[in-house]
Design a protein around this motif. Structure first.
Motif, short mmCIF file in Angstrom:
data_model
loop_
_atom_site.label_atom_id
_atom_site.label_comp_id
_atom_site.label_asym_id
_atom_site.label_seq_id
_atom_site.Cartn_x
_atom_site.Cartn_y
_atom_site.Cartn_z
N PRO A 85 0.85 -1.20 0.00
CA PRO A 85 0.00 0.00 0.00
C PRO A 85 0.88 1.25 0.00
N TYR A 86 0.40 2.30 -0.61
CA TYR A 86 1.18 3.55 -0.64
C TYR A 86 0.81 4.37 0.59
N ASP A 87 1.37 3.95 1.75
CA ASP A 87 0.92 4.50 3.02
C ASP A 87 2.02 5.13 3.86
N MET A 88 3.22 5.29 3.29
CA MET A 88 4.34 5.83 4.06
C MET A 88 4.81 7.17 3.51
N SER A 89 4.00 7.81 2.70
CA SER A 89 4.39 9.09 2.12
C SER A 89 4.65 10.12 3.23
N GLY A 90 5.75 10.84 3.10
CA GLY A 90 6.11 11.85 4.08
C GLY A 90 6.93 11.35 5.24
N VAL A 91 7.14 10.03 5.32
CA VAL A 91 7.91 9.45 6.41
C VAL A 91 9.36 9.28 5.96
N LYS A 92 10.30 9.80 6.72
CA LYS A 92 11.72 9.65 6.41
C LYS A 92 12.28 8.47 7.20
#
Length: 417
Positions: A184-191
């Motif tokens: 899933p594309y669910d980690m956007s914005g996480v470094k």
């Protein structure tokens, strides 16, 4: 024995179409039934005969061939997975708009299985607002659109937009067959900062103290996190033969001190630290500037040299202390790894629980190690321990599958936090 699956490999018309040949071969050799559905433009780069020879299945491009078989519906309906590689800007645009003007786009409309797009185009095309919107549309609908690699493009140009290597695409394909909801594309914005591989502590210009870590598990975590939208930096130790994952910034290091320096540099801006590297616990106190000669050579002592050892910095514990001291204000989750064996004092989990308490990290991935286990192999299993006392078994499977479970746990931890 791998369960035989029906895989459709769509090929769009870009120069990277030649790489699809390797992908088809790898998927076929893994035991799957592969059918290639190219666009007419793709056949200008690779002929139908090549795809037919590699897949063992006929190649068609339009909905007007074999009309009685209703291929434009049946192929998508029967597929367990559709992989489009390369997915050009044009193909992505047509897929996002729901076009069905050839066999490939019609197949994409009828498929109800996971659909994986591996983009390949020039950097300017990848970053164009139209492509950005089209990719977002496909992801919102549940398709997986991989982040492209960076590197040499057509001609003398370089940049992001390069097709990931066939092995990386086939790795994700196999993951989706094992676990369709793994990306899933669910980690956007996480470094996310990941370390991987073993360190090498030099004895002299030739020799070093090292370990058996291949780096495969850490690379898998970095690869999965990046394809789930995270901004990933990978600090790579000794990882012979592993290519840089697509969409990941890679920093190569050698020793434990270099690893500690790299983590200290990148951790302050990171939200998650995953310490999968196998860090040497000791290093030689003194490093010889020239090769230490064998004792039987003329002019040298007969006894083997004694090597005095000094403890290396505990990189994981140092990061935990830095967060406690307020030096890592952005850090939300710290994940450690433990390679353990049982002994007279306790089993693997006994030692892992003690390590979790000692290190103070939020999550600890535990592997039982031994001959043919964890190190230098493609499969893995173990346990995931949480600081709150929760313990979850990680089922045996590919290291990429295990990485997807680890990233799941990280995502859940961040949401709870």
């Amino acid at each position: 024995m791998t369960e035989r699956k029906q895989i459709i490999v769509g090929v769009a018309g870009g120069i990277a179409a030649y790489k699809a040949c390797t992908l088809v071969r790898q998927l076929s050799e893994a035991g799957h039934s592969v059918r290639v559905v190219p666009t007419e433009s793709a056949l200008k780069f690779v002929g139908a005969a090549t795809f037919e020879a590699l897949s063992g299945n006929p190649v068609r491009t339009t909905v007007f061939e074999n009309v009685d078989e209703v291929l434009h519906v049946r192929i998508g309906q029967e597929a367990d997975l559709v992989v489009v590689a390369p997915a050009t800007a044009d193909l992505i645009a047509r897929a996002a708009s729901g076009r069905a003007d050839d066999l490939l786009t019609a197949t994409l409309l009828t498929a109800r299985c996971p659909v994986l797009f591996a983009p390949a185009m020039h950097t300017e095309m990848w970053h164009h607002p139209a492509t950005v919107d089209n990719v977002a549309t496909l992801r919102r609908r549940g398709a997986i659109v991989l982040e492209p690699a960076a590197g040499r493009l057509t001609g003398a140009d370089s940049g992001s937009g390069r097709l990931p290597e066939a092995e990386e695409i086939s790795t994700f394909a196999q993951l989706l067959l094992e676990r369709p909801d793994a990306l899933p594309y669910d980690m956007s914005g996480v470094k996310v900062l990941v370390s991987a591989g073993g360190t090498r502590e030099p004895i002299d210009p030739v020799r070093f103290i090292g370990n058996r870590s291949s780096g495969k598990q850490g690379y898998a975590v970095a690869r999965v996190a990046a394809q789930r939208g995270a901004d990933v930096t990978l600090i790579a130790g000794n990882t012979v033969g592993l290519g840089d994952p697509a969409g990941v910034e890679v920093v190569h290091i050698g020793s434990a001190d270099q690893l500690n320096d790299a983590v200290s540099k990148h951790a302050p801006e990171s939200h998650v630290l995953v310490m999968a590297a196998a860090v040497a616990d000791f290093r030689p106190t003194h490093v010889a500037t020239s090769k230490i000669k064998k004792s039987h050579e003329p002019g040298h002592a007969s006894d083997a040299p004694a090597i005095e050892l000094t403890r290396t910095e505990d990189v994981l514990a140092t990061a935990v202390r830095a967060r406690t001291d307020g030096q890592l204000p952005n850090m939300k989750a710290i994940v450690g790894f433990a390679a353990e064996t049982g002994d007279a004092n306790g089993d693997v989990l006994f030692h892992a629980r003690a390590k979790l308490a000692r290190k103070g990290c939020d999550l600890l991935v535990v592997n039982a190690v031994g001959e043919g286990r964890a190190f230098e192999v493609d499969n893995n299993d173990g346990w995931l321990l949480s600081a709150d006392g929760n313990e979850v078994a990680l089922e045996h499977g590919s290291k990429t599958l295990m990485a997807s479970r680890i990233v799941d746990a990280i995502g859940a931890f961040l949401r709870l936090g």
